[in-house]
Design an enzyme around this catalytic site. Structure first.
Site, short mmCIF file in Angstrom:
data_model
loop_
_atom_site.label_atom_id
_atom_site.label_comp_id
_atom_site.label_asym_id
_atom_site.label_seq_id
_atom_site.Cartn_x
_atom_site.Cartn_y
_atom_site.Cartn_z
N HIS A 103 1.15 -1.03 -0.01
CA HIS A 103 0.14 -0.01 -0.37
C HIS A 103 0.88 1.52 -0.12
O HIS A 103 0.71 2.30 -0.69
CB HIS A 103 -1.02 -0.24 1.03
CG HIS A 103 -1.81 1.17 0.95
ND1 HIS A 103 -2.93 1.40 0.23
CD2 HIS A 103 -1.70 2.65 1.53
CE1 HIS A 103 -3.37 2.38 0.53
NE2 HIS A 103 -2.59 3.13 1.92
N GLU A 111 -10.23 -9.87 -10.81
CA GLU A 111 -8.55 -9.74 -10.16
C GLU A 111 -8.87 -11.49 -9.57
O GLU A 111 -8.10 -11.28 -9.25
CB GLU A 111 -8.87 -8.90 -9.24
CG GLU A 111 -10.01 -8.52 -8.84
CD GLU A 111 -9.84 -6.78 -8.15
OE1 GLU A 111 -8.44 -6.35 -7.63
OE2 GLU A 111 -10.89 -7.00 -7.30
N ASP A 122 -4.23 -7.45 -7.77
CA ASP A 122 -4.79 -9.15 -6.98
C ASP A 122 -4.57 -10.11 -7.59
O ASP A 122 -4.78 -11.57 -7.36
CB ASP A 122 -6.73 -8.27 -6.52
CG ASP A 122 -6.20 -8.08 -5.43
OD1 ASP A 122 -7.18 -7.84 -5.04
OD2 ASP A 122 -5.44 -7.97 -4.63
#
Lengths: 579, 165, 108
Positions: free
Chosen positions: A191, A433, A457
């Site tokens: 992140h 994903e 993902d």
């Protein structure tokens, strides 16, 4: 001066004072004080100790039952610590000798003690370092007051240093003041990396023990190009970096010059570049860097860092603001992709043991239809302001898609009854994903207007690797042959069904992978704005024929290393100065 | 947003246990819809003489967009002013019915839902409950295996009791 | 020898002990050690061969972070030095902090 090496995940240089965030969001605001203040600081430290002792005494007394014995013991030990004369002496000596704040002295002293623990090979003992950090937190809570100083009230430029950064923490970052990020943990697609790239600030991750050697207020240089962090640099180093930073800014400027030029290959194939954003104020940057719209508007930030759930109006305002920047260019709004984070886990009766594979994203929405409805209503209402499209994340099967579309229809009916205007022909797409969605792409294509491949993902789920886990992050690769095969299947199925297919994962911002994506048939790419000029440069430097040839070769390879090496060499030949 | 304290619509709150048909007579979509609407009508839940109108409305909606969610389940629904609260009928067909589901598979369980016009929240809560349970393989399997109305009723009550099926 | 001075004997006692409990000298045993040491007036120093720490300070004792099997030298200086050494020896080797030794732990 200390030099630490990590993984560079966002380019650029920053030279700023550090602000440390720990998992409880405590910052150590200041380090140095005027020598005349020393007695005041020592008194502050004394008071903090007194209060902490009182607190712990009460806590210890409260642990009565047999099961609580262990906890009682822990509190007892902490109390002994706080009573320990040599600890207090160390702290007050530090204040006295170096003219520092009480919180800095407490933090530095306790961290030094903790490091004695962590250096012991025996894991049982090394884990006791956690106790020391706990004591530190307790004292800091006293020293820094009940109200937590948070990152949202910055007044000067800082570099954020943390063990790792969660979406909740980064949602509050004010990019006027946050100039760089450095974390102990994390990998290329953590992140931290994503946020840094969106904000266009340098970031280095996987530094392992940076938080143990940096104290709040220390100057740090974050070199996001080479993956280096320098703590308390000497003046010569600072000078060198300032020079280097200047050169780098000039290169960026050169790339910015192609902003107005179209993203067309040398043999005339037009590629569409869209932006990935999280906050409305990133929209301008997308335009500035040459983006033609928004391919992925992540809406989770509306839920993080807040006390209460956002209202429909909160959603609407954010969307309206973004759309107003783009007017007639597409804005694809993705419905909330929450899950496996503090927001959803704290609301659960019992935390999920495996939230990554649990009730997240669209599944979470389908189990919280009030919340889902509020967002859908806001998106629909905003759809009259421009070219808005809706995108559902993490659809893994046909049933989920049908359910989501059913709810969308029901919400549209409600708006009809209330005579509220919306675009009845709004385009609806899904993120591909997961392996299941990729394998079922031909079926799913029948009922959507577009696909957007979320390569982050998709790669994680296909390779069964957590990209944020530094123990296995090297196994994560978007150009693993398995992942490439799935991407290719999705693109082909999309073409057969004559629907658009975009790629919006981090893969789209990797210069080395652009030719691969183009050769596989992708004509729309969505990425964070900082990398747009460079990606456009690559598009303009290649021919589709080259890309097709490249893909043919790659599809014949079975090893990720071979593929990655091949792509790197191919990219270097095209754009030598970027590598 | 308390997802464990809020009073959600449970099956007992909206399913009309008198309108449960373990083996539907009809063989095609439109007739099945008519059969289920009729069941609700016979149970007195649809006022007077609204049967045909409601059936037409459900079919019209179904024509616009199939509610066949895949995995052998369909949830045709419509809003109508004659009901004051959400009400549902459940029908099963062992031979399967073509609902033009996206996965092209036949539908074996149909849950017909009629919702009041001004209560979008209640409608959504009922849908949420339906989604939650129909996602479970076990639930769908037990539903299909039930031969008697009270077996189905028991299944629904049991599903309501489990906190997180 | 002057009257009124040096009437207390400066006793110095030393002993070598070995950490016997499986989990070593973590926080809780360190706390027990410090509690016992503080019951006496004498000075207590503990050495692991590399560092000397104050046996009455929890902070310093926990920094020793001695694992199972580590040998420590305890030195007590003062009138009640002998009693202190005895008590500490009993705690470390006799009772091994009321925690299981490796063999005992293995049985579980």
């Amino acid at each position: 001066m200390e030099i630490k090496k990590g993984i560079a995940v966002s380019p650029g240089i920053s030279i700023a004072r550090s602000l440390i965030i720990d998992s409880e969001d405590y910052r150590i605001p200041r380090r140095s004080i005027n020598p005349s203040q020393r007695m005041i600081e020592i008194q502050r430290a004394r008071n903090a100790f007194k209060d902490a002792i009182k607190e712990l005494t009460q806590l210890e007394a409260g642990q009565e039952s047999k099961e609580q014995r262990k906890i009682k013991d822990i509190f007892a030990v902490h109390l002994r610590f706080l009573h320990d004369r040599s600890l207090r002496k160390k702290i007050t000596d530090l204040v006295h000798l170096e003219s520092v704040t009480a919180e800095y002295a407490v933090s530095a002293t306790l961290r030094e003690i903790a490091s004695h623990f962590t250096n012991v090979k025996d894991t049982y003992i090394s884990e006791r370092a956690a106790d020391i950090y706990d004591i530190e937190r307790r004292l800091l809570r006293r020293l820094l007051g009940q109200k937590r100083e948070d990152v949202e009230h910055l007044t000067e430029e800082v570099a954020i240093v943390a063990r790792e950064l969660s979406p909740t923490q980064t949602a509050g970052f004010d990019k006027r003041y946050v100039k760089g990020l450095a974390t102990d943990a994390g990998g290329r697609t953590s992140h931290t990396a994503i946020v840094a790239r969106s904000l266009g600030i340098p970031a280095v991750v996987a530094l392992e023990d940076l938080t143990e050697i940096v104290s709040g207020g220390d100057t740090v240089i974050i070199d996001g190009n080479r993956g280096i962090v320098i703590v308390n640099p000497d003046s010569e180093t600072v000078r060198q970096y300032e020079e280097y930073s200047q050169e780098f800014a000039e290169l960026e400027h050169k790339l910015d010059a192609i902003r107005e030029k179209p993203a067309v290959t040398r043999d005339g194939v037009r590629i569409t570049l869209l932006g990935n954003i999280e906050f409305p104020d990133e929209a301008e940057l997308v335009l500035q860097k040459g983006g033609e719209g928004i391919g992925l508007y992540r809406t989770e930030f509306l839920y993080l860092n807040r006390e209460s759930e956002p209202t429909e109006q909160d959603h609407y305002r954010a969307y309206a603001e973004t759309i107003s920047v783009f007017k007639h260019r597409p804005v694809i709004i993705r419905t909330v992709d929450l899950g496996a984070d503090k927001y959803t886990q704290s609301k659960r009766f019992a935390p999920e043991p495996n939230p990554f594979l649990g009730l997240r994203s669209i599944r979470f929405c389908l189990q919280n239809l009030m919340m889902f409805k509020a967002q859908l209503r806001a998106v629909l209402r905003a759809s009259v302001l421009g070219e808005v499209k809706i995108m559902f994340p993490l659809i893994t099967n046909v049933a989920e898609l049908m359910q989501a579309k059913m709810i969308l229809r029901d919400v549209m009916e409600d708006l009809d009854e209330e005579s509220i205007a919306y675009n009845k022909d709004i385009q609806v797409g899904i993120m591909i994903e997961t392996p299941s969605a990729a394998l079922m792409a031909s079926t799913l294509a029948r009922d959507v207007d577009f696909f957007s491949i979320g390569t982050n993902d998709l790669t994680q789920y296909t390779l069964a690797v957590d990209r944020g886990n530094e123990l296995v992050s090297t196994l994560y690769s978007s150009v693993d042959p398995a992942v490439l095969r799935l991407i290719r299947t999705v693109v082909q199925d999309a073409h057969k069904a004559q629907i658009d297919v975009h790629v919006c994962g981090e893969m789209a911002s990797e210069p080395e992978y652009i030719m691969l994506l183009l050769g596989m048939g992708v004509r729309t790419i969505s990425l964070a704005s900082p990398m747009m000029p460079e990606v456009k440069q690559i598009v303009r430097s290649v021919t589709m024929e080259d890309c097709n040839n490249l893909v043919r070769k790659v599809l014949g390879m079975n090893s990720e290393r071979q593929i990655a090496g091949f792509l790197r060499n191919a990219a270097r030949r095209i754009l030598p100065e970027a590598f | 947003m308390d997802d464990f304290v809020e009073h959600k619509m449970k099956f007992v709150d909206f399913v009309c246990f008198k309108a449960i048909i373990p083996e539907l007579k009809s063989r095609n979509r439109d007739d099945v819809i008519a059969e289920l609407v009729s069941a609700l009508d016979k149970a007195g839940r649809l006022g007077n003489g609204n049967c045909e109108e409601i059936t037409k409305a459900v079919i019209k909606r179904e024509d616009e967009a199939s509610t066949g969610m895949g995995k052998g389940v369909a949830v045709p629904h419509v809003k109508h002013q004659v009901v004051k609260d959400v009400v549902a009928a459940i029908g099963q067909s062992s031979t399967g019915i073509d609902f033009s589901a996206l996965d092209k598979q036949p539908v074996y369980s149909v849950i017909l839902i009629i919702s009041p016009v001004d209560e979008p929240d209640k409608h959504l809560q009922a849908m949420e409950n339906v989604f939650k349970h129909l996602q479970q393989d076990r639930f769908r399997k037990f539903l299909r295996q039930s031969r008697e109305p009270d077996q189905i009723e028991d299944l629904l009550r049991e599903a309501d009791e489990s906190p997180s099926w | 020898m002057q009257p009124g001075e040096d009437t207390l004997e400066k006793v110095v006692c030393e002993a070598e002990v070995q950490i016997k409990n499986a989990d070593g000298l973590h926080m809780r045993p360190a706390m027990q050690f410090v509690d016992v040491a503080n019951q006496f007036d004498c000075d207590v120093t503990v050495s692991n061969g590399e560092t000397n720490v104050d046996g009455k300070s929890i902070m310093q004792m926990s920094m020793l972070a001695a694992t199972c099997g580590t040998k420590l030298k305890i030195k007590a200086e003062g009138a009640d030095a002998q009693q202190a050494i005895n008590a500490l020896q009993e705690l470390v080797e006799g009772k091994h902090f009321d925690e299981p030794t490796p063999t005992e732990q293995g049985k579980n």
